[in-house]
Enzyme design. Structure first.
Site, PDB file in Angstrom:
ATOM      1  N   GLN A 151       0.865  -1.181   0.000  1.00  0.00           N
ATOM      2  CA  GLN A 151       0.000   0.000   0.000  1.00  0.00           C
ATOM      3  C   GLN A 151       0.902   1.232   0.000  1.00  0.00           C
ATOM      4  OE1 GLN A 151      -3.714  -0.571   0.055  1.00  0.00           O
ATOM      5  NE2 GLN A 151      -2.641  -2.395  -0.697  1.00  0.00           N
TER       6      GLN A 151
ATOM      7  N   ARG B  45      -4.637   4.021   4.149  1.00  0.00           N
ATOM      8  CA  ARG B  45      -3.918   4.637   3.039  1.00  0.00           C
ATOM      9  C   ARG B  45      -4.276   3.947   1.732  1.00  0.00           C
ATOM     10  NH1 ARG B  45       0.550   5.413   5.157  1.00  0.00           N
ATOM     11  NH2 ARG B  45       1.797   6.021   3.348  1.00  0.00           N
TER      12      ARG B  45
ATOM     13  N   ALA C  56     -12.013   2.580   4.110  1.00  0.00           N
ATOM     14  CA  ALA C  56     -11.005   1.715   3.493  1.00  0.00           C
ATOM     15  C   ALA C  56     -10.174   2.457   2.452  1.00  0.00           C
ATOM     16  CB  ALA C  56     -11.683   0.498   2.880  1.00  0.00           C
ATOM     17  N   HIS C  57      -9.200   1.748   1.909  1.00  0.00           N
ATOM     18  CA  HIS C  57      -8.237   2.373   0.997  1.00  0.00           C
ATOM     19  C   HIS C  57      -8.898   2.839  -0.303  1.00  0.00           C
ATOM     20  CE1 HIS C  57      -7.050  -1.816  -0.882  1.00  0.00           C
ATOM     21  NE2 HIS C  57      -8.339  -1.605  -0.911  1.00  0.00           N
ATOM     22  N   ASN C  58      -8.350   3.930  -0.804  1.00  0.00           N
ATOM     23  CA  ASN C  58      -8.747   4.534  -2.087  1.00  0.00           C
ATOM     24  C   ASN C  58     -10.105   5.229  -2.058  1.00  0.00           C
ATOM     25  OD1 ASN C  58      -6.391   3.285  -3.176  1.00  0.00           O
ATOM     26  ND2 ASN C  58      -7.576   1.426  -3.566  1.00  0.00           N
TER      27      ASN C  58
END
EC number: 2.3.1.191
Length: 345
Positions: A197, A217, A238-240
């Protein structure tokens, strides 16, 4: 030193008008039930209007045309906002900057603005940038290369991972984690291969994040929290993900990866949002709802899976009657069979 103001001064501060004694002095804020003569209270919810007649407050903040029952009053367009401003005036004292206190650990090449406070037990990594009037409480850990704007407060045990960027006037409450690895794994035979990540988290200006919340991240670019957004305790982003400006995300919400929220979206408590979705501007999602697909702008939805809120209310009203309806249907089916048997005889 205690703050005191006349009703005339408070009305000017709030942009309202006084009814009653303009020279009345006020030195605090309290609820309708608990206020004393030296305090001011407010009425924002009409259900509590009868309490205006019995409150011990020296004055009441009311909506335009609100009945004051002989009390001193300030009439304003938005009593709840006025209440918030009064609390700030009377009860929120600015902290005196303390500098880098003994017991704080500060790395190399850290750039600090003016009036920064770093309490004992905090850790600031190499190459971090801190704006003016930043306050870092005990137990905070800031990894290398993080940037904090001005007027940022990180409460105890907040962790900000490497490279993340936090804007101006941001408050993050105790135990929150910014920038931990996103949940990314590629299937590898019988197991999984971890996807590095490499992105960051960007938190824009005027955001507040509650306690024990996690914002992961991104895999490559940035998980982004838009300007003015307010996030409650125990939220998972969560990511993104990209959260638009001035959103409200209430406790125990979970937002799966790569989902985008537009501007002014409200997610009530315990909403679950699947990944790779879009929720349009000005949408509202009711508590405990599950979102499996995209939501158009301006929608109001509830339920699992979520659908139009009004339809959900009607459907929910039927649920307690299902046992009775099941019995009725069984009786009707029995009668139909009996009629069919008679006709066939």
């Amino acid at each position: 030193m205690a703050v005191s103001r006349t009703l005339r001064e408070l009305a000017e501060y709030l942009g309202g008008t006084v009814a009653g004694d303009e020279s009345k002095t006020i030195s605090g804020v309290a609820s309708l039930d608990d206020a004393a003569d030296h305090q001011i209270t407010f009425l924002a919810n009409p259900r509590y209007a009868p309490k205006v007649a019995t409150t011990g407050a020296g004055a009441v903040v009311l909506p335009p045309g609100g009945e004051r029952h002989g009390r001193n009053a300030i009439h304003v367009a938005n009593p709840y906002l006025a209440f918030a401003k009064l609390l700030t005036l009377f009860h929120v004292a600015p902290r005196k900057p303390q500098g880098v206190m003994e017991g704080a650990l500060v790395g190399h090449n850290v750039a600090m603005g003016s009036d920064v406070t770093i309490y004992p037990g905090a850790f600031v990594g190499d190459g971090v940038t801190l704006g003016d009037r930043v306050t870092i409480f005990p137990g905070v850990v800031i990894y290398e290369g993080v940037t904090l704007g001005s007027d940022v407060t990180l409460h105890s045990n907040v962790v900000v991972y490497q490279g993340c960027r936090i804007g101006n006037r941001v408050t993050i409450h105790a135990g929150t984690i910014i920038g931990s690895d996103g949940f990314g794994y590629a299937p590898d035979g019988d197991g999984f291969y971890k996807i590095p990540q490499l992105g960051i988290v960007v938190i824009e200006d005027d955001v507040e994040v509650g306690a024990n919340t996690t914002i992961d991240r991104a895999a490559l670019a940035a998980t982004r929290i838009g300007r003015g957004t307010k996030i409650d305790n125990l939220v998972m982003i969560a990511h993104n993900c990209v959260i638009g400006e001035n959103c409200t995300i209430v406790s125990q919400v979970g937002i799966s990866g790569s989902t985008k929220l537009g501007r002014r979206v409200t997610l009530a408590g315990q909403v679950g949002v699947a990944g790779h979705l879009e929720i349009g501007d000005n949408s509202m999602v009711g508590a405990k709802s599950g979102i499996p697909g995209n939501i158009p702008a301006g929608s109001m939805v509830s339920g699992i899976p979520a659908f139009n809120h009004r339809d959900w209310l009607r459907a929910s009203a039927v649920v307690p009657k299902l046992p009775e309806l099941r019995k009725t249907i069984a009786e009707l089916e029995k009668r139909v069979r009996e009629l069919e048997e008679k006709q066939g005889a």
